[in-house]
Design an enzyme around this catalytic site. Sequence first.
Site, short mmCIF file in Angstrom:
data_model
loop_
_atom_site.label_atom_id
_atom_site.label_comp_id
_atom_site.label_asym_id
_atom_site.label_seq_id
_atom_site.Cartn_x
_atom_site.Cartn_y
_atom_site.Cartn_z
N GLY A 349 0.83 -1.20 0.00
CA GLY A 349 0.00 0.00 0.00
C GLY A 349 0.86 1.25 0.00
O GLY A 349 0.62 2.22 -0.70
N ALA A 350 1.92 1.20 0.82
CA ALA A 350 2.86 2.31 0.92
C ALA A 350 4.10 1.81 1.66
O ALA A 350 4.09 0.73 2.25
CB ALA A 350 2.24 3.50 1.65
N MET A 351 5.17 2.61 1.63
CA MET A 351 6.41 2.24 2.30
C MET A 351 7.02 3.48 2.94
O MET A 351 7.17 4.51 2.30
CB MET A 351 7.39 1.61 1.31
CG MET A 351 8.73 1.24 1.92
SD MET A 351 8.53 0.05 3.28
CE MET A 351 9.97 0.45 4.27
N GLU A 352 7.40 3.33 4.21
CA GLU A 352 7.79 4.45 5.06
C GLU A 352 9.23 4.91 4.89
O GLU A 352 9.86 5.37 5.83
CB GLU A 352 7.55 4.09 6.53
CG GLU A 352 8.44 2.97 7.08
CD GLU A 352 7.86 1.58 6.99
OE1 GLU A 352 8.32 0.69 7.71
OE2 GLU A 352 6.93 1.39 6.18
N ASN A 353 9.78 4.84 3.68
CA ASN A 353 11.15 5.29 3.47
C ASN A 353 11.34 6.68 4.09
O ASN A 353 10.54 7.59 3.87
CB ASN A 353 11.45 5.37 1.97
CG ASN A 353 10.98 4.15 1.22
OD1 ASN A 353 11.39 3.04 1.49
ND2 ASN A 353 10.07 4.36 0.28
N HIS A 385 -0.37 6.25 8.89
CA HIS A 385 0.43 5.05 9.18
C HIS A 385 1.90 5.29 8.83
O HIS A 385 2.81 5.01 9.64
CB HIS A 385 -0.13 3.86 8.38
CG HIS A 385 0.59 2.57 8.60
ND1 HIS A 385 0.04 1.53 9.28
CD2 HIS A 385 1.82 2.14 8.22
CE1 HIS A 385 0.89 0.51 9.33
NE2 HIS A 385 1.98 0.86 8.67
N GLU A 386 2.14 5.82 7.63
CA GLU A 386 3.53 6.00 7.19
C GLU A 386 4.22 7.11 7.98
O GLU A 386 5.40 6.98 8.32
CB GLU A 386 3.57 6.31 5.69
CG GLU A 386 2.90 5.27 4.81
CD GLU A 386 3.32 3.84 5.12
OE1 GLU A 386 4.49 3.60 5.45
OE2 GLU A 386 2.46 2.94 5.03
N HIS A 389 5.56 6.02 11.29
CA HIS A 389 6.83 5.29 11.19
C HIS A 389 8.05 6.22 11.22
O HIS A 389 9.16 5.74 11.48
CB HIS A 389 6.88 4.51 9.88
CG HIS A 389 6.23 3.17 9.93
ND1 HIS A 389 6.52 2.23 10.89
CD2 HIS A 389 5.32 2.59 9.10
CE1 HIS A 389 5.81 1.13 10.65
NE2 HIS A 389 5.08 1.32 9.58
N GLU A 408 4.89 -2.35 12.80
CA GLU A 408 3.67 -2.30 11.99
C GLU A 408 2.41 -2.27 12.83
O GLU A 408 1.43 -1.60 12.47
CB GLU A 408 3.65 -3.46 11.00
CG GLU A 408 4.80 -3.46 10.01
CD GLU A 408 4.83 -2.22 9.12
OE1 GLU A 408 3.86 -1.43 9.13
OE2 GLU A 408 5.84 -2.03 8.42
#
Length: 965
Positions: A349-353, A385-386, A389, A408
């Site tokens: 869905g997404a990535m918290e880079n 959510h991201e 993080h 998570e």
Amino acid sequence: MGKVYYVSKNMGLGMLILAVTALAIIIALSIAYDKERAKNQGKPGDEASEGTTMPTPSTTPFTPKEPWDRYRLPDSIIPIAYNVTLWPRLEPNTDGLYVFTGQSAVVFKCVKETDLIIIHARKLNFTTFLGHHVKLSGLGDATVPAIQKTWLVEKTEYLVIQLSSRLTMGAPYLLHSEFLGELADDLEGFYRSEYTEDGVKKVVATSQMQATYARKTFPCFDEPAMKAVFNVTIIHKPGTVALSNGKENEPVDITLEGQTLKQTSFEPTEIMSTYLLAFVVCDFTYIGSEPGADVLIRIWARRKAIEEGQGDYALNKTGPILSFFENYYNSSYPLSKSDQIALPDFSAGAMENWGLITYRETALLYNPEVSSNGDKEWVATVIAHELAHMWFGNLVTTRWWNDLWLNEGFATYVSYLGADFAEPKWNMKDLIVLNEIIGVMGVDALASSHPLSSKEEDIQRPEQISQLFDSITYSKGAAVLRMLSEFITETVFSQGLHTYLEEFKYQNIVYQDLWRHLEMAVKKAGIVLPHPLEDIMNRWILQMGFPVVTINTQTGEITQKHFLLDPDSVVDRPSEFNYEWFVPVTYIKTGGTEQQFWLDKKQDTNKDMALGTNDWLVANINMKGFYRVNYDSKNWENLINKLNSQPKDIPVINRAQIIDDAFNLARAKMVDVTLALSTTKFLDKEVEYMPWQTTRSNLDYFFLMFDRSEVYGPMQAYIKKQVAPLFKHFADITANWTNIPEKHTDQYNQINAISLACSTGVEGCRELTTKWFKEWMTNPADNKINVNLKTTVYCNAIAAGGVDEWDFAWSMYKNATIASEADKLMYALSCTKQPWLLNRYLEYCLDPDKIRKQDATATINYIAGNAVGQPLAWDFIRSQWNHLFNDYGGGSMSFGRLIYGVTERFSTEFDYKQLLQFKEDNADQLGSAATSLEQALERTKANINWVNLNKKLVLDWFSSETSAV
């Protein structure tokens, strides 16, 4: 990868010059890193601090002969800083391959004498230096050993460097490499994403490093505890922009291989893990925060998407959500910028880079003219959510993947707090119950479930790590942290988080470190718990499952036991706690206020729970606790009577909970199925979303088990009777479907009303949806269907129609420029009742030009959700498993969902034998689907037993309830 390609001499020299010019920066960063590490070491004898600042080796289940046979890196070397330069080619070469070339110079320190350097590398082709893959040099006075031999180990994904003598302990060294990789479309590491805009095919180079894909981009120490500073440079074509974690410097013009190119360098990152790296090269544009803002916020997407305003909502909400988390953690955002980019192809869905968050388009872009209320909620919660993080996971990181749940689960829980702050009218703090908790209880009630936290030695291989990205990790993790926050209070919870983040910033932790800080906050606040906080919480994270609490309101006796959907299943996973929990039981009685009782043994008595004859009691108020509740038969009778007469006397979440608990207790043979069905009789008077949605979710199981049997007719008749008043209610409050309900959850329940009414034949419903769809077919440029109702209208119209409706929807799907609209159509296309159309749709899933790879799993599952499509989907994945596994990433987290979805209807011995055969036929290539396959086998057995036991009872009950209709 086929033919090997090498970096040209000019390219190699150019990158070597870049490495040398960056060396002074790396050495300076090395010194800064050492100072930061020393500052954060903690006091001597502080085991928690000492245990979280250094990566530690772990033993694997087998005994490997050599260090490179182990999946964990040795603890002899730690990285300090990297200088990475990448040049992705956005056009294919003469062999039709997209590639990238690059160089990496990593400064590392030897912390234990060793004559081996082991570093991760996967699917990279190296330029050789004097016959070796790398060059080694020293940064101090230490002697630099000669390289004797280098080789690649495919199994453990290592590049191994054998030295002539040992490295000097405490000395820094520089390891330089040049390499080439494929810019594939596999959604892993550095990969390519393709899309068409104005008839022109465009290519994006982008990345997904979590969990173990950074090694596919450049040689690196690819474990979360191996934190370092990253200096990134990207070479790219004029007309494109390069993005990474740090803020970009002004691009400069360079010439390489006869081409005029741009070279963009970035500010050094903070000390961080490899899995948080991100690189993007594209021709996107952005909208951003006002100049002079403390944090630069930019929303990037395709130019048309930005021009159409699809990024406006994300930009408007990012700032407030960031501010919320700064206040919640009492900690400033650690970076100077927050880029968020919507990608056409993205597996998650997404990535918290850190500093460059990547999203699917549906998780970041919102168009109020086309996107629904649910689309907007998804964008808000994913952004929250991201951003959560950025502190919890990025600033402070778990030492190893066995504690992934902490990252998570935490981000999932607080995403609802952040979204609630951004949209205070949505009641998001309640919706976590429906969206996360109720669903994951079904998974965690299986004997094949797993604890939240595993032992490090049990999680070694990349596919084992991938399997952890499941609903237990995310949703159960959120549920138990929410429960903890409730019984210590949210204020105390956030105070503990603040001191935790302060002590461990830029470091790695184990879960005990969080318990210690929360315990400190609890004591400081004067809160008295019946046991130390760590003892309470370890029972929830170190053993799988959860309890069912049974309350006898005649005697006040209260008991607990491990809840299993199939009581005959065998639990072969031992628990040091013997499946006993410390349970915070909240409850209200007739006319009373909320009270709490700690159940910290198998059986206890609370006289306050003993009731009079006509009184009632409901426990687990607002489902704050992660447990189910059963009662004596008298209290069940009184609760059902109360629901039928004055349902609003019971909180709305508990009205939903009573239904959900009853249905699941019935599946576990703890109450009669007829009692569970009786909890739905009040719904003809219910207009709130949560009880209706919970009922629909539970009756979905009945549809799965009975939609091909004689039960189906009476069941449909009963639901029709119950939903008809709801359908009329929404027709009334929307002025015959011309207005949109004001309340967020009413907009959702309006969908339930239409969907259930149409599927059960409520008069006027099917005609309504068919008419709306026909009007759209007549004038495709003018879609007047209410944005919230599109999914259910599309689905019902396609189900009622034939090839014309399907082909129209397919053409609109292919031409959709808004991802959320495409998603609705992608689902609706699976609703047809024509087998040949469903088979054609399945074949499309093998063609990325028709169905993107990121969407293939979801599409197959949608088709399997259709009673006509389920056997077709099962045949399809069996016949195409080898292709799907190898070309669509068998190690990805989505493969578990594929097995789960396609086997949901399985309820016969024949189904079970087919599953066993599938397991045997594909034993060597199950990857991340292995756990889901075991769960499917267990669930199928339970379904067989349940249907045999309950079919006649269910048929008789529905028949009796509808006999007078």
